[in-house]
Design a protein around this motif. Structure first.
Motif, PDB file in Angstrom:
ATOM      1  N   LYS A  60      -9.172   0.082 -10.559  1.00  0.00           N
ATOM      2  CA  LYS A  60     -10.393   0.613  -9.959  1.00  0.00           C
ATOM      3  C   LYS A  60     -11.216  -0.506  -9.339  1.00  0.00           C
ATOM      4  O   LYS A  60     -11.689  -0.407  -8.187  1.00  0.00           O
ATOM      5  CB  LYS A  60     -11.218   1.354 -11.017  1.00  0.00           C
ATOM      6  CG  LYS A  60     -12.502   1.965 -10.479  1.00  0.00           C
ATOM      7  CD  LYS A  60     -13.263   2.694 -11.578  1.00  0.00           C
ATOM      8  CE  LYS A  60     -14.569   3.282 -11.065  1.00  0.00           C
ATOM      9  NZ  LYS A  60     -15.325   3.968 -12.137  1.00  0.00           N
ATOM     10  N   GLU A  61     -11.391  -1.595 -10.077  1.00  0.00           N
ATOM     11  CA  GLU A  61     -12.175  -2.725  -9.568  1.00  0.00           C
ATOM     12  C   GLU A  61     -11.459  -3.452  -8.445  1.00  0.00           C
ATOM     13  O   GLU A  61     -12.081  -3.883  -7.467  1.00  0.00           O
ATOM     14  CB  GLU A  61     -12.495  -3.690 -10.709  1.00  0.00           C
ATOM     15  CG  GLU A  61     -13.644  -3.240 -11.584  1.00  0.00           C
ATOM     16  CD  GLU A  61     -14.903  -3.054 -10.772  1.00  0.00           C
ATOM     17  OE1 GLU A  61     -15.455  -4.046 -10.256  1.00  0.00           O
ATOM     18  OE2 GLU A  61     -15.355  -1.896 -10.628  1.00  0.00           O
ATOM     19  N   ARG A  64     -11.783  -1.494  -5.270  1.00  0.00           N
ATOM     20  CA  ARG A  64     -13.166  -1.562  -4.799  1.00  0.00           C
ATOM     21  C   ARG A  64     -13.440  -2.910  -4.147  1.00  0.00           C
ATOM     22  O   ARG A  64     -14.025  -2.991  -3.053  1.00  0.00           O
ATOM     23  CB  ARG A  64     -14.134  -1.345  -5.968  1.00  0.00           C
ATOM     24  CG  ARG A  64     -15.607  -1.338  -5.549  1.00  0.00           C
ATOM     25  CD  ARG A  64     -16.536  -1.257  -6.746  1.00  0.00           C
ATOM     26  NE  ARG A  64     -16.498  -2.467  -7.548  1.00  0.00           N
ATOM     27  CZ  ARG A  64     -17.167  -3.579  -7.257  1.00  0.00           C
ATOM     28  NH1 ARG A  64     -17.917  -3.658  -6.167  1.00  0.00           N
ATOM     29  NH2 ARG A  64     -17.087  -4.635  -8.052  1.00  0.00           N
ATOM     30  N   GLY A  67     -11.838  -3.231  -0.833  1.00  0.00           N
ATOM     31  CA  GLY A  67     -12.625  -2.535   0.176  1.00  0.00           C
ATOM     32  C   GLY A  67     -13.777  -3.386   0.677  1.00  0.00           C
ATOM     33  O   GLY A  67     -14.082  -3.409   1.883  1.00  0.00           O
ATOM     34  N   GLU A  68     -14.405  -4.129  -0.237  1.00  0.00           N
ATOM     35  CA  GLU A  68     -15.482  -5.034   0.163  1.00  0.00           C
ATOM     36  C   GLU A  68     -14.944  -6.202   0.989  1.00  0.00           C
ATOM     37  O   GLU A  68     -15.612  -6.686   1.908  1.00  0.00           O
ATOM     38  CB  GLU A  68     -16.218  -5.549  -1.079  1.00  0.00           C
ATOM     39  CG  GLU A  68     -17.008  -4.494  -1.828  1.00  0.00           C
ATOM     40  CD  GLU A  68     -18.075  -3.851  -0.954  1.00  0.00           C
ATOM     41  OE1 GLU A  68     -18.817  -4.601  -0.271  1.00  0.00           O
ATOM     42  OE2 GLU A  68     -18.158  -2.615  -0.945  1.00  0.00           O
TER      43      GLU A  68
END
Length: 308
Positions: A60-61, A64, A67-68
């Protein structure tokens, strides 16, 4: 533009979903390989250490943060920034794994990796920094150095590939060289990946036992085990002479590889203020069809056999 029928729309939806899952499978393949290696390492160590990061939390991290990273990439390109990130550390410290996760979903035309081989005969006669300068970024680019000019303070010094006078000159020169890069507008970020003696021994043993990883164990790596203390002294001297305000070192605790990846990427994102770049809406034009166009058949012998 013609609207899709319900059946065609569902088929398109399924295809899009399959393509997205296939993209995420790339990361899963990497992790399955890592799990296989971790299991071998645990067996060699006679224990089940595992990771301190829950698998679900890790993925999950990671997604994320990736994506950043895409947003950061767009910002670097939009603002014509010049970014250099240096990855240093002991052999098997996990630098390559972090670099893979950073670049995995980025545009290689914007973010590229510089992993230079040993210098050839001509390069050994050049100004020491000369062969690295040609890999520095232009505006709108990021370059990740998988090892860098700090080879002189590490492997070259420990293995006797340079003189102590060369090292002293390096320590005098590199702070000014890096200040010059920063004054030129380059954002310079330096990471040192730190692992324990025990962790390195375990990872080397793993590579010896795994035919798929033996290529990673070079003669230099083998020597680094015997010269652990010499590398430690070289690292301490390097950090003492080159930890400057304009380009400080950031130490990544890398015994736990998953935590190291997440922590390093999160820290990297904090070093460069970035924002959303407005993106024009992409609209696919209608397919042009010419009545006189006929697609020629491909000869059967040209196809790759479908074994799967």
């Amino acid at each position: 533009m013609n609207e899709l029928s319900p059946d065609n729309a569902k088929a398109m939806h399924d295809r899009v979903r399959e393509e997205m899952l296939d993209s995420y499978d790339e990361e899963m393949e990497l992790e399955l390989d890592e799990d296989r290696i971790d299991q071998m390492a645990d067996e060699l160590a006679g224990q089940n250490a595992g990771s301190s990061v829950d698998r679900r939390t890790y993925f999950k991290e990671l997604f994320r943060l990736q994506g950043e990273l895409v947003k950061l990439q767009n910002w670097v390109q939009h603002e014509k920034l010049k970014v250099v990130v240096i990855f240093e550390g002991r052999d098997s410290a996990g630098k390559g794994g972090v670099i893979k996760r950073i670049t995995q979903r980025l545009n290689p035309r914007v973010c590229r990796v510089a992993a230079l081989p040993a210098p050839n005969e001509r390069e050994r006669t050049q100004w020491y920094f000369q062969r690295y300068v040609s890999h520095l970024p232009a505006g709108g680019e990021m370059v990740l150095f998988d090892r860098s000019w700090y080879n002189r303070a590490g492997v070259e010094r420990v293995m006797g590939f340079c003189t102590e006078s060369d090292v002293e000159e390096f320590f005098r020169t590199v702070p000014e060289f890096e200040r010059m890069l920063v004054r030129s507008g380059i954002i310079l970020i330096k990471y040192w990946f730190s692992i324990t003696d025990e962790a390195q021994h375990l990872r080397f043993s793993m590579r010896i036992a795994d035919p798929l990883k033996q290529w990673k164990l070079s003669p230099m790596d083998v020597q680094s085990r015997a010269r652990w203390e010499a590398y430690t002294k070289a690292k301490e001297a390097m950090l003492e002479h080159t930890h400057i305000p304009e380009a400080p070192w950031h130490v990544v605790q890398a015994v736990d590889k998953k935590k190291a990846r997440l922590n390093c990427i999160a820290h990297l994102l904090e070093q460069i203020p970035y924002g959303e770049v407005p993106q024009d809406e992409v609209i696919l034009p209608p397919r042009v069809r010419n009545p006189d166009y006929f697609r020629k058949p491909v000869p059967p012998e040209m196809y790759v056999p479908e074994k799967y």
